[in-house]
Design a protein around this motif. Structure first.
Motif, PDB file in Angstrom:
ATOM      1  N   GLY A  13      33.881 -50.950 103.129  1.00  0.00           N
ATOM      2  CA  GLY A  13      34.876 -49.861 103.675  1.00  0.00           C
ATOM      3  C   GLY A  13      34.885 -48.696 102.705  1.00  0.00           C
ATOM      4  N   GLY A  16      33.967 -45.342 104.338  1.00  0.00           N
ATOM      5  CA  GLY A  16      34.913 -44.860 105.453  1.00  0.00           C
ATOM      6  C   GLY A  16      34.558 -46.000 106.479  1.00  0.00           C
ATOM      7  N   TRP A  17      35.460 -45.997 107.429  1.00  0.00           N
ATOM      8  CA  TRP A  17      35.300 -46.984 108.724  1.00  0.00           C
ATOM      9  C   TRP A  17      33.872 -46.923 109.529  1.00  0.00           C
ATOM     10  N   GLN A  20      31.061 -48.624 107.721  1.00  0.00           N
ATOM     11  CA  GLN A  20      31.686 -49.922 107.516  1.00  0.00           C
ATOM     12  C   GLN A  20      31.263 -50.687 108.919  1.00  0.00           C
ATOM     13  N   ILE A  21      31.692 -50.241 109.747  1.00  0.00           N
ATOM     14  CA  ILE A  21      31.428 -50.758 111.315  1.00  0.00           C
ATOM     15  C   ILE A  21      29.780 -50.894 111.531  1.00  0.00           C
ATOM     16  N   ALA A  68      35.529 -39.990 112.346  1.00  0.00           N
ATOM     17  CA  ALA A  68      35.421 -41.002 111.023  1.00  0.00           C
ATOM     18  C   ALA A  68      34.182 -40.124 110.204  1.00  0.00           C
TER      19      ALA A  68
END
Ligand code: F3S
Length: 391
Positions: A13, A16-17, A20-21, A68
């Motif tokens: 992460g 950032g999100w 990361q996802i 994001a």
């Protein structure tokens, strides 16, 4: 799966999100299919664009990703949407649908995904042989592997989007040379003659082969459009994402299991795609979206004729092909047809625009329309479609 230090940071992460996802989706997929690392991709092609097929939950996810800071790292393109905003007179009349569809396109654009809104991105930019891609849309994937000789797994919308954001994909499936070997020989005893017959062959084989890699024997000089219909149909009834059109193409050294396809097999597959004898409300050409040559063929067949008032005649092609084939577009329009871009019969709202019976030369559309569109279908050759439209 082995990750580099940089990939690990994304996984944890640190970027950032959104990234990361995306990384977590790729790692999950890689672990599931026993990939050992991520490989760089040349481009991504994202499906899941029509509001009709993805709905409100996807809009919320895309909004969160944009918020994001999600941005594609490689050239990325988008599949057809549910509406052609240049032909609103032909489309569903609900402003809410128009607004939500526009929102989806706008969110993709903000993520750096080019809204070409076609399943034939290869007519706009043809990937090089041997490059790795992360493409979604089964017809696009099988064409890329089998006709363009690029390498892509059959991605879903989320995994193609994740690959676009990271610029990489896990190396499993047909990204590995050993999985690109043919493992079944298909002997075609009755040479298919037009796109519809190639489509019928694909429907028949998809049902038998599931995800095997066939090499063909007996296809006499098929052109790229015919192979497009063969692949699109095969990937509709089965999970195949790669085929070899001729038996001399690379295949397994071991003795291959052989399947023969007879004239009766083609006839039965073809007949299985028609559900009614009623008169059609719509004739649909262009699944997958038409090539320049297909536009020419339709225009030449329809030149000087008149389409019946009570029938819609849609030809779908990307905006790119539409512009290139401008003179053919004029011929089709002069006969009373519409050349539609950015959507297709399957991912738009057909019932809502009054279509109960759809006639098409596309085996893929004929296969999906009864479930995706709740229409009756008539599957026929291009000539038969044009006759029905003009009688
Ligand atoms: Fe393309 Fe729509 Fe057919 S996306 S492959 S024209 S179902």
């Amino acid at each position: 799966m082995h990750l580099t230090k940089e990939e690990e940071k994304i996984y944890e992460g640190e970027e950032g999100w959104a990234y990361q996802i995306a990384m977590r989706i790729l790692v999950k997929l890689g672990d599931l299919f026993k990939a050992d690392w991520l490989i760089p991709i040349d481009s991504a092609h994202v499906s899941g664009v029509s509001y009709k097929t993805i709905g409100d939950a996807a809009i919320e996810l895309f909004e969160a990703l944009v918020e994001a800071g999600a941005k594609s790292k490689v050239r990325s393109t988008a599949n057809p949407a549910g509406i052609d905003y240049n032909h609103l007179e032909e489309m569903i009349k609900l402003p809410e649908m128009h607004r939500k569809q526009a929102k989806i396109i706008n969110l993709y654009e903000k993520m750096g995904i080019d809204p070409i809104l076609t399943c034939t991105p290869y007519y706009i930019s043809r990937p090089k042989e041997g490059v790795h891609l992360a493409w979604a849309e089964s017809s696009t994937v099988i064409y890329a592997n089998s006709v363009l000789h690029s390498w892509t797994n059959r991605e879903g919308g989320p995994s193609a989007l994740a690959a676009a954001l990271i610029g990489k994909t896990p190396n499993y499936g047909v990204h590995k040379p050993e999985n690109r070997q043919a493992n079944v020989l298909v002997r075609v005893e009755s040479d298919p003659k037009d796109e519809a017959e190639f489509g019928a062959l694909g429907i028949h084989l998809g049902r038998i082969l599931k995800d095997e890699v066939p090499a063909f024997e007996g296809l006499l000089h098929p052109n790229e459009d015919q192979l497009k219909h063969l692949g699109a149909a095969m990937a509709s009834t089965g999970m195949t994402s790669l085929f070899y059109p001729c038996a001399s193409c690379p295949k397994s050294s071991s003795r291959l299991e052989t399947i023969s396809v007879t004239a009766d097999d083609l006839k039965n597959a073809s007949e299985s795609l028609s559900t009614t004898n009623e008169a059609p409300d719509m004739i649909y050409i262009g699944c997958p979206h038409c090539s320049f040559k297909e536009m020419k063929k339709v225009a030449q067949r329809i030149k000087g004729r008149k389409i019946r008032e009570d029938v819609k005649f849609w030809v779908c092609a990307s905006r790119y092909v539409r512009e290139k084939a401008e003179s053919y577009v004029r011929m089709i329009e002069a006969a009373g047809g519409k050349v539609i871009s950015d959507t297709c019969a399957v991912v738009t709202w057909l019932k809502e625009i009054g279509v109960d019976v759809l006639m098409t030369n596309s085996a893929k559309t004929a296969y999906y329309a009864p479930t995706m569109n709740k229409t009756e279908t008539i599957f026929a050759s291009l000539d038969e479609c044009i006759e029905a439209a003009c009688q």
